[in-house]
Design a protein around this motif. Sequence first.
Motif, PDB file in Angstrom:
ATOM      1  N   MET A 101      -8.295   3.781  16.930  1.00 25.95           N
ATOM      2  CA  MET A 101      -9.023   4.080  15.698  1.00 25.95           C
ATOM      3  C   MET A 101      -8.052   4.342  14.551  1.00 25.95           C
ATOM      4  N   LEU A 102      -7.045   5.177  14.787  1.00 25.80           N
ATOM      5  CA  LEU A 102      -6.088   5.493  13.726  1.00 25.80           C
ATOM      6  C   LEU A 102      -5.249   4.276  13.351  1.00 25.80           C
ATOM      7  N   ALA A 103      -5.056   3.370  14.303  1.00 31.12           N
ATOM      8  CA  ALA A 103      -4.323   2.139  14.014  1.00 31.12           C
ATOM      9  C   ALA A 103      -5.215   1.093  13.356  1.00 31.12           C
ATOM     10  N   PHE A 120     -17.296  14.111  13.034  1.00 26.62           N
ATOM     11  CA  PHE A 120     -15.901  14.425  13.316  1.00 26.62           C
ATOM     12  C   PHE A 120     -15.022  13.189  13.174  1.00 26.62           C
ATOM     13  N   CYS A 121     -15.548  12.036  13.579  1.00 23.95           N
ATOM     14  CA  CYS A 121     -14.788  10.787  13.478  1.00 23.95           C
ATOM     15  C   CYS A 121     -14.437  10.484  12.025  1.00 23.95           C
ATOM     16  N   GLY A 128      -6.344  11.204   9.489  1.00 22.00           N
ATOM     17  CA  GLY A 128      -5.501  10.644  10.534  1.00 22.00           C
ATOM     18  C   GLY A 128      -4.903   9.289  10.204  1.00 22.00           C
ATOM     19  N   ILE A 129      -5.662   8.427   9.518  1.00 23.25           N
ATOM     20  CA  ILE A 129      -5.143   7.098   9.199  1.00 23.25           C
ATOM     21  C   ILE A 129      -3.936   7.176   8.262  1.00 23.25           C
ATOM     22  N   PRO A 130      -3.984   7.948   7.159  1.00 24.11           N
ATOM     23  CA  PRO A 130      -2.762   8.098   6.353  1.00 24.11           C
ATOM     24  C   PRO A 130      -1.610   8.728   7.142  1.00 24.11           C
ATOM     25  N   THR A 206      -3.574  -5.860  14.791  1.00 23.07           N
ATOM     26  CA  THR A 206      -4.758  -5.066  14.408  1.00 23.07           C
ATOM     27  C   THR A 206      -5.983  -5.935  14.131  1.00 23.07           C
ATOM     28  N   ILE A 207      -5.996  -7.158  14.646  1.00 18.13           N
ATOM     29  CA  ILE A 207      -7.198  -7.992  14.525  1.00 18.13           C
ATOM     30  C   ILE A 207      -8.313  -7.381  15.375  1.00 18.13           C
TER      31      ILE A 207
END
Length: 269
Positions: A101-103, A120-121, A128-130, A206-207
């Motif tokens: 998910m973070l990737a 929460f997601c 989390g992504i940054p 990341t496809i």
Amino acid sequence: MRVSRAQGFILLAGFMTYVVMGALVFEILEKDHNKKVIDTVFHLKEDFLLNYTALTPEEVELFIQKLIRSVRKGIIPAATHPSEKFSNWDFANSFFFVGTMLATIGYGNVSPQTKEGQIFCIIFALFGIPFNLICLNYIGFLVSRLFESCARNVFGKGKKKTARYIFMFVVVGILMFLILPSFLFQWMEGWTFYEAVYFTFITLSTIGFGDYLIGRNHERSYFLGYQLLAAIWIVIGLAWISVLFELFSSLLAPVDPKAASQKMSKMQR
């Protein structure tokens, strides 16, 4: 990204803590609900097998639609009863879910189903992504430094983007992050080698089509920590492939002819 070793260690330790805590929270929020859904699906299958001769075409169609929805949620009722050992939201699967998910790979086979899990997601991914991008930038810097060191040891001193460095970065990187993991996935999942290579590239780029997934075949035995190891491979592999794409972009970008000739003359020295 120029940071000290201490800062880098704190950054990576903080990111790992963030991922582990996220996996634990998802496990708490989703595991019990997922078990109830799995039990419901298996009861639905059992009722269908007991009464399918008396069902109308409309009832059969309704069963098929429910079955398709369950498969899309990562629930595959292939056995006669739910597996006590397997859960979509145990720690290993939750950790792997958080990593993908973070990737921003997003295979789509598993997703939060509870209201609390979905909220929460959103919050977790928002920060989390940054955080993941910062860590990937730093890990990419470490990977690049590692390949620079290897190139110097093999070919002698030279500039970072010499043909020898690029050769080392591409060939050894493909071997480490695409070929060798493909042998592991071929062995663990029972795929052909080309299917395993296809999965590794689709994942690291990341496809994330979601047509091939690891650790989902209930008929195969996986060693402890298999998906945790895969999540670590994804993080380091993403750092490598991001540097690779950046390197290719810099090579393909239009440059001033005079600057290019000067650069070529330096590379030939």
